[in-house]
Design a protein around this motif. Sequence first.
Motif, PDB file in Angstrom:
ATOM      1  N   GLU A  34      11.840 -24.077 -24.998  1.00 59.94           N
ATOM      2  CA  GLU A  34      12.066 -23.769 -26.227  1.00 59.94           C
ATOM      3  C   GLU A  34      12.969 -22.344 -25.425  1.00 59.94           C
ATOM      4  O   GLU A  34      13.528 -21.593 -26.571  1.00 59.94           O
ATOM      5  CB  GLU A  34      11.189 -23.078 -26.715  1.00 59.94           C
ATOM      6  CG  GLU A  34      10.328 -24.282 -27.684  1.00 59.94           C
ATOM      7  CD  GLU A  34       8.650 -23.489 -27.668  1.00 59.94           C
ATOM      8  OE1 GLU A  34       7.995 -22.601 -27.796  1.00 59.94           O
ATOM      9  OE2 GLU A  34       8.073 -24.830 -28.315  1.00 59.94           O
ATOM     10  N   GLU A  35      12.858 -21.360 -24.288  1.00 60.08           N
ATOM     11  CA  GLU A  35      14.257 -20.754 -23.991  1.00 60.08           C
ATOM     12  C   GLU A  35      15.529 -20.477 -24.209  1.00 60.08           C
ATOM     13  O   GLU A  35      15.655 -22.270 -23.900  1.00 60.08           O
ATOM     14  CB  GLU A  35      13.339 -20.536 -22.447  1.00 60.08           C
ATOM     15  CG  GLU A  35      12.104 -20.362 -22.199  1.00 60.08           C
ATOM     16  CD  GLU A  35      11.609 -18.689 -23.025  1.00 60.08           C
ATOM     17  OE1 GLU A  35      12.539 -17.868 -22.668  1.00 60.08           O
ATOM     18  OE2 GLU A  35      10.795 -18.735 -23.445  1.00 60.08           O
ATOM     19  N   LYS A  36      15.657 -19.358 -24.590  1.00 67.41           N
ATOM     20  CA  LYS A  36      17.389 -19.673 -24.505  1.00 67.41           C
ATOM     21  C   LYS A  36      18.055 -20.910 -23.358  1.00 67.41           C
ATOM     22  O   LYS A  36      19.260 -20.775 -23.649  1.00 67.41           O
ATOM     23  CB  LYS A  36      17.530 -18.149 -25.323  1.00 67.41           C
ATOM     24  CG  LYS A  36      19.442 -18.045 -25.002  1.00 67.41           C
ATOM     25  CD  LYS A  36      19.141 -16.053 -25.773  1.00 67.41           C
ATOM     26  CE  LYS A  36      21.068 -16.593 -25.777  1.00 67.41           C
ATOM     27  NZ  LYS A  36      21.627 -14.869 -26.216  1.00 67.41           N
ATOM     28  N   MET A  37      17.650 -20.245 -21.919  1.00 66.03           N
ATOM     29  CA  MET A  37      18.425 -20.550 -21.384  1.00 66.03           C
ATOM     30  C   MET A  37      17.625 -21.324 -19.968  1.00 66.03           C
ATOM     31  O   MET A  37      16.416 -20.425 -19.422  1.00 66.03           O
ATOM     32  CB  MET A  37      19.351 -19.617 -20.235  1.00 66.03           C
ATOM     33  CG  MET A  37      20.160 -18.952 -21.325  1.00 66.03           C
ATOM     34  SD  MET A  37      20.741 -17.290 -20.336  1.00 66.03           S
ATOM     35  CE  MET A  37      19.774 -16.023 -21.354  1.00 66.03           C
ATOM     36  N   ILE A  38      17.978 -22.170 -19.686  1.00 68.67           N
ATOM     37  CA  ILE A  38      17.301 -23.160 -18.991  1.00 68.67           C
ATOM     38  C   ILE A  38      17.841 -23.620 -17.099  1.00 68.67           C
ATOM     39  O   ILE A  38      18.959 -23.684 -17.357  1.00 68.67           O
ATOM     40  CB  ILE A  38      16.831 -24.354 -19.708  1.00 68.67           C
ATOM     41  CG1 ILE A  38      15.894 -24.436 -20.642  1.00 68.67           C
ATOM     42  CG2 ILE A  38      16.254 -25.784 -18.275  1.00 68.67           C
ATOM     43  CD1 ILE A  38      15.425 -23.978 -21.057  1.00 68.67           C
ATOM     44  N   ILE A  39      17.216 -23.086 -16.615  1.00 64.88           N
ATOM     45  CA  ILE A  39      17.439 -23.402 -14.827  1.00 64.88           C
ATOM     46  C   ILE A  39      16.689 -24.758 -14.375  1.00 64.88           C
ATOM     47  O   ILE A  39      15.444 -24.697 -14.505  1.00 64.88           O
ATOM     48  CB  ILE A  39      17.447 -22.192 -14.160  1.00 64.88           C
ATOM     49  CG1 ILE A  39      18.364 -21.400 -14.799  1.00 64.88           C
ATOM     50  CG2 ILE A  39      17.739 -22.499 -12.387  1.00 64.88           C
ATOM     51  CD1 ILE A  39      17.530 -20.246 -13.777  1.00 64.88           C
ATOM     52  N   GLY A  40      17.623 -25.868 -13.850  1.00 64.85           N
ATOM     53  CA  GLY A  40      16.469 -27.047 -13.420  1.00 64.85           C
ATOM     54  C   GLY A  40      16.852 -26.946 -11.653  1.00 64.85           C
ATOM     55  O   GLY A  40      18.235 -26.434 -11.325  1.00 64.85           O
ATOM     56  N   ILE A  41      15.296 -27.258 -11.158  1.00 67.73           N
ATOM     57  CA  ILE A  41      15.548 -27.681  -9.678  1.00 67.73           C
ATOM     58  C   ILE A  41      14.964 -28.751  -9.102  1.00 67.73           C
ATOM     59  O   ILE A  41      14.598 -29.452  -9.333  1.00 67.73           O
ATOM     60  CB  ILE A  41      14.419 -26.184  -9.250  1.00 67.73           C
ATOM     61  CG1 ILE A  41      14.382 -24.676  -9.612  1.00 67.73           C
ATOM     62  CG2 ILE A  41      14.569 -26.089  -7.578  1.00 67.73           C
ATOM     63  CD1 ILE A  41      15.887 -24.286  -9.477  1.00 67.73           C
ATOM     64  N   ARG A  42      16.359 -29.093  -8.267  1.00 69.49           N
ATOM     65  CA  ARG A  42      16.326 -30.902  -7.902  1.00 69.49           C
ATOM     66  C   ARG A  42      15.303 -30.730  -6.656  1.00 69.49           C
ATOM     67  O   ARG A  42      15.196 -29.532  -6.243  1.00 69.49           O
ATOM     68  CB  ARG A  42      17.418 -31.139  -7.565  1.00 69.49           C
ATOM     69  CG  ARG A  42      18.347 -31.874  -8.797  1.00 69.49           C
ATOM     70  CD  ARG A  42      19.275 -32.459  -8.573  1.00 69.49           C
ATOM     71  NE  ARG A  42      20.321 -32.385 -10.179  1.00 69.49           N
ATOM     72  CZ  ARG A  42      20.576 -33.148 -10.665  1.00 69.49           C
ATOM     73  NH1 ARG A  42      19.212 -34.514 -10.928  1.00 69.49           N
ATOM     74  NH2 ARG A  42      21.395 -33.435 -11.698  1.00 69.49           N
ATOM     75  N   ASN A  43      13.966 -31.843  -6.733  1.00 68.46           N
ATOM     76  CA  ASN A  43      13.970 -31.837  -5.308  1.00 68.46           C
ATOM     77  C   ASN A  43      15.059 -32.914  -4.160  1.00 68.46           C
ATOM     78  O   ASN A  43      16.158 -32.980  -4.394  1.00 68.46           O
ATOM     79  CB  ASN A  43      12.190 -33.041  -5.580  1.00 68.46           C
ATOM     80  CG  ASN A  43      12.571 -33.771  -6.081  1.00 68.46           C
ATOM     81  OD1 ASN A  43      14.108 -34.402  -6.315  1.00 68.46           O
ATOM     82  ND2 ASN A  43      10.970 -34.483  -6.455  1.00 68.46           N
ATOM     83  N   PHE A  90      20.218 -26.035  -9.943  1.00 70.45           N
ATOM     84  CA  PHE A  90      20.256 -26.093  -8.199  1.00 70.45           C
ATOM     85  C   PHE A  90      19.338 -27.019  -7.706  1.00 70.45           C
ATOM     86  O   PHE A  90      18.221 -27.570  -7.953  1.00 70.45           O
ATOM     87  CB  PHE A  90      19.598 -24.289  -8.090  1.00 70.45           C
ATOM     88  CG  PHE A  90      20.284 -22.920  -8.806  1.00 70.45           C
ATOM     89  CD1 PHE A  90      20.516 -22.930  -7.529  1.00 70.45           C
ATOM     90  CD2 PHE A  90      20.169 -22.884  -9.995  1.00 70.45           C
ATOM     91  CE1 PHE A  90      21.540 -21.646  -8.197  1.00 70.45           C
ATOM     92  CE2 PHE A  90      21.186 -22.174 -10.055  1.00 70.45           C
ATOM     93  CZ  PHE A  90      21.951 -21.545  -9.248  1.00 70.45           C
ATOM     94  N   SER A  91      20.481 -27.199  -6.103  1.00 71.37           N
ATOM     95  CA  SER A  91      19.412 -28.138  -5.784  1.00 71.37           C
ATOM     96  C   SER A  91      20.260 -27.902  -3.853  1.00 71.37           C
ATOM     97  O   SER A  91      21.033 -26.585  -3.599  1.00 71.37           O
ATOM     98  CB  SER A  91      20.356 -29.621  -5.610  1.00 71.37           C
ATOM     99  OG  SER A  91      21.501 -29.506  -5.770  1.00 71.37           O
TER     100      SER A  91
END
Length: 93
Positions: A34-43, A90-91
């Motif tokens: 629901e947040e305005k900006m989303i950051i994904g983190i890869r394993n 990010f990765s």
Amino acid sequence: MKTALIPGKAVAKIDKQIIGNLLLTQVSVDIVKEEKMIIGIRNEAGDIYRLIGATRVNSYMNAIEELFDLEMNDELDGIEETREGCDAIFSFA
């Protein structure tokens, strides 16, 4: 900022450093989305395992700076559109 682990995905070895460097509140995946900006983190397997959500641009930029400081790369750097529901991914690749 808010964060959530994606169920069923392995946590990256560096996860403690990631959450230690950012002031994050643990919530559900639905709330982060629901947040305005989303950051994904890869394993290490290449899966997005953690989402970080920011409401303010300031918070978003601070998070990105911290992730760059951990020598992570933003796959979407220079790309205007979102991918996999994220504004940045990010990765270590």
